[in-house]
Scaffold this motif. Sequence first.
Motif, PDB file in Angstrom:
ATOM      1  N   TRP A 169       0.916  -1.322  -0.116  1.00 22.57           N
ATOM      2  CA  TRP A 169      -0.127   0.120   0.102  1.00 22.57           C
ATOM      3  C   TRP A 169       0.947   1.279  -0.022  1.00 22.57           C
ATOM      4  CZ3 TRP A 169      -4.976  -0.562  -0.791  1.00 22.57           C
ATOM      5  CH2 TRP A 169      -5.746   0.706  -0.722  1.00 22.57           C
ATOM      6  N   ARG A 170       1.811   1.266   0.865  1.00 16.42           N
ATOM      7  CA  ARG A 170       2.904   2.504   0.911  1.00 16.42           C
ATOM      8  C   ARG A 170       3.558   2.574  -0.566  1.00 16.42           C
ATOM      9  NH1 ARG A 170       7.815   2.946   5.154  1.00 16.42           N
ATOM     10  NH2 ARG A 170       9.013   4.869   4.397  1.00 16.42           N
ATOM     11  N   LEU A 171       3.906   1.605  -1.358  1.00 13.38           N
ATOM     12  CA  LEU A 171       4.518   1.675  -2.325  1.00 13.38           C
ATOM     13  C   LEU A 171       3.386   2.247  -3.583  1.00 13.38           C
ATOM     14  CD1 LEU A 171       6.629  -1.450  -2.507  1.00 13.38           C
ATOM     15  CD2 LEU A 171       7.441   0.643  -2.439  1.00 13.38           C
ATOM     16  N   LEU A 172       2.147   1.706  -3.654  1.00 16.01           N
ATOM     17  CA  LEU A 172       1.084   2.334  -4.437  1.00 16.01           C
ATOM     18  C   LEU A 172       0.845   3.386  -4.106  1.00 16.01           C
ATOM     19  CD1 LEU A 172      -1.167  -0.834  -4.161  1.00 16.01           C
ATOM     20  CD2 LEU A 172       0.128  -0.091  -6.368  1.00 16.01           C
ATOM     21  N   GLU A 177       1.740   8.960 -10.572  1.00 14.90           N
ATOM     22  CA  GLU A 177       1.142   9.337 -11.987  1.00 14.90           C
ATOM     23  C   GLU A 177      -0.390   8.444 -11.675  1.00 14.90           C
ATOM     24  OE1 GLU A 177       5.167   8.963 -13.119  1.00 14.90           O
ATOM     25  OE2 GLU A 177       3.823   8.032 -11.388  1.00 14.90           O
ATOM     26  N   ALA A 178      -0.590   8.118 -10.276  1.00 12.04           N
ATOM     27  CA  ALA A 178      -2.014   7.566 -10.268  1.00 12.04           C
ATOM     28  C   ALA A 178      -3.217   8.379 -10.585  1.00 12.04           C
ATOM     29  CB  ALA A 178      -2.268   6.970  -8.851  1.00 12.04           C
ATOM     30  N   LEU A 179      -4.173   7.596 -11.240  1.00 14.31           N
ATOM     31  CA  LEU A 179      -5.657   8.454 -11.581  1.00 14.31           C
ATOM     32  C   LEU A 179      -6.455   8.641 -10.384  1.00 14.31           C
ATOM     33  CD1 LEU A 179      -6.298   6.862 -15.058  1.00 14.31           C
ATOM     34  CD2 LEU A 179      -5.422   9.169 -14.763  1.00 14.31           C
ATOM     35  N   GLY A 202      -3.567  -2.545  -5.812  1.00 17.74           N
ATOM     36  CA  GLY A 202      -3.172  -1.831  -7.183  1.00 17.74           C
ATOM     37  C   GLY A 202      -3.508  -0.545  -7.346  1.00 17.74           C
ATOM     38  N   VAL A 203      -3.254   0.303  -8.233  1.00 18.70           N
ATOM     39  CA  VAL A 203      -3.557   1.557  -8.534  1.00 18.70           C
ATOM     40  C   VAL A 203      -3.590   1.865 -10.125  1.00 18.70           C
ATOM     41  CG1 VAL A 203      -1.133   2.540  -8.669  1.00 18.70           C
ATOM     42  CG2 VAL A 203      -3.084   4.033  -7.770  1.00 18.70           C
ATOM     43  N   GLU A 204      -4.607   2.479 -10.289  1.00 15.26           N
ATOM     44  CA  GLU A 204      -5.030   2.663 -11.870  1.00 15.26           C
ATOM     45  C   GLU A 204      -4.126   3.831 -12.274  1.00 15.26           C
ATOM     46  OE1 GLU A 204      -9.187   3.168 -12.412  1.00 15.26           O
ATOM     47  OE2 GLU A 204      -9.495   1.021 -11.966  1.00 15.26           O
ATOM     48  N   LYS A 207      -3.575   5.334 -19.597  1.00 17.49           N
ATOM     49  CA  LYS A 207      -3.149   4.180 -20.551  1.00 17.49           C
ATOM     50  C   LYS A 207      -1.667   4.410 -21.018  1.00 17.49           C
ATOM     51  CE  LYS A 207      -5.007   1.822 -24.716  1.00 17.49           C
ATOM     52  NZ  LYS A 207      -4.776   0.632 -23.994  1.00 17.49           N
ATOM     53  N   GLY A 208      -1.009   5.738 -21.218  1.00 12.15           N
ATOM     54  CA  GLY A 208       0.061   6.102 -21.756  1.00 12.15           C
ATOM     55  C   GLY A 208       1.192   5.972 -20.834  1.00 12.15           C
ATOM     56  N   PHE A 209       0.897   5.592 -19.693  1.00 14.81           N
ATOM     57  CA  PHE A 209       1.852   5.426 -18.479  1.00 14.81           C
ATOM     58  C   PHE A 209       3.243   4.836 -18.924  1.00 14.81           C
ATOM     59  CE2 PHE A 209       3.924   3.085 -15.160  1.00 14.81           C
ATOM     60  CZ  PHE A 209       4.193   4.082 -14.137  1.00 14.81           C
ATOM     61  N   LYS A 210       4.140   5.315 -18.619  1.00 15.83           N
ATOM     62  CA  LYS A 210       5.784   4.920 -19.026  1.00 15.83           C
ATOM     63  C   LYS A 210       6.622   4.898 -17.668  1.00 15.83           C
ATOM     64  CE  LYS A 210       4.833   4.533 -23.298  1.00 15.83           C
ATOM     65  NZ  LYS A 210       4.555   3.467 -24.118  1.00 15.83           N
TER      66      LYS A 210
END
Length: 287
Positions: A169-172, A177-179, A202-204, A207-210
């Motif tokens: 959770w801490r890393l997420l 860039e999370a929506l 997880g985290v959303e 779509k173009g996340f790099k």
Amino acid sequence: MKQHLGDPISLNALAKIAGYSPWHAARTFKELTGKAPFEYIRARRMTQAASKLQQGGVRIVDVALDFVFESHEGFTRAFTREFGVSPYIYSMNKPPLKLFMPPGVRDIYLNKKQGEPEMPAKNKQNTVIIQVIDRPARKLILKRGSKATNYFEYCEETGCDEGNINDVWRLLSGIKEALYEPIGMWLPENLRNHGTSIYCQGVEVAKGFKGKLPAGFEIIDLPPCKMMIFQGQPYDDDNFEEAISNLWEVMKTFDPKLYGFEWADEDGPRFQLEPMGYRGYIEARPV
């Protein structure tokens, strides 16, 4: 716990022995001791490990294995978090440590108990707000488990620990860039890999996340979909178990056709937001 410090201990096993659900067992245990079951077990193991190292004549790796750590490195991280000094430095210098003195949980309970626990009122109003939102095509950064079907099983597999720099959770939460905020989720069959868990975190992201992924995480595509959001009433933080159960009762019998929708579980994961009393418990399911 005292008798099995050298064995794997699961929350499900503790709950079964106590005769409670995992949610209630964990909540009651922390109320009585000030520590979650996993924190309590770790503190007892670290104290026993420190005692062994203090006696000398043992290898650190052997002590790690004695207390259910799979590696020297994992044990070193846990020991250092607990005491602020590495096991190697401690074994060489034996500085004074603030060891964990476990309370008598049963005695605390018996002293505190005043008759039978108060049961929640059966006629308490259970108002739930329901809305439908559109989710665009996006990506999902997630950390899979192996067999977990719920939050507690997932924590047993991945080690949910707020003090651990590698806590999922801490890393997420650190992904800029999370929506949206991080989520716990139940993956449909089409989003699961063979031999991996139904439940994960997880985290959303767009779509173009790099960006770079944390070690052990992966990223998958999610198609556009509609999510039906269920939001319960605000609640006292200590009553999170009741708030979740109440919302689940509503969701279990709710018919989305009343609003012109149908469940569409293959379109995306059903997810829950972190329980926070001030906003009510929130969960979502694809329609």
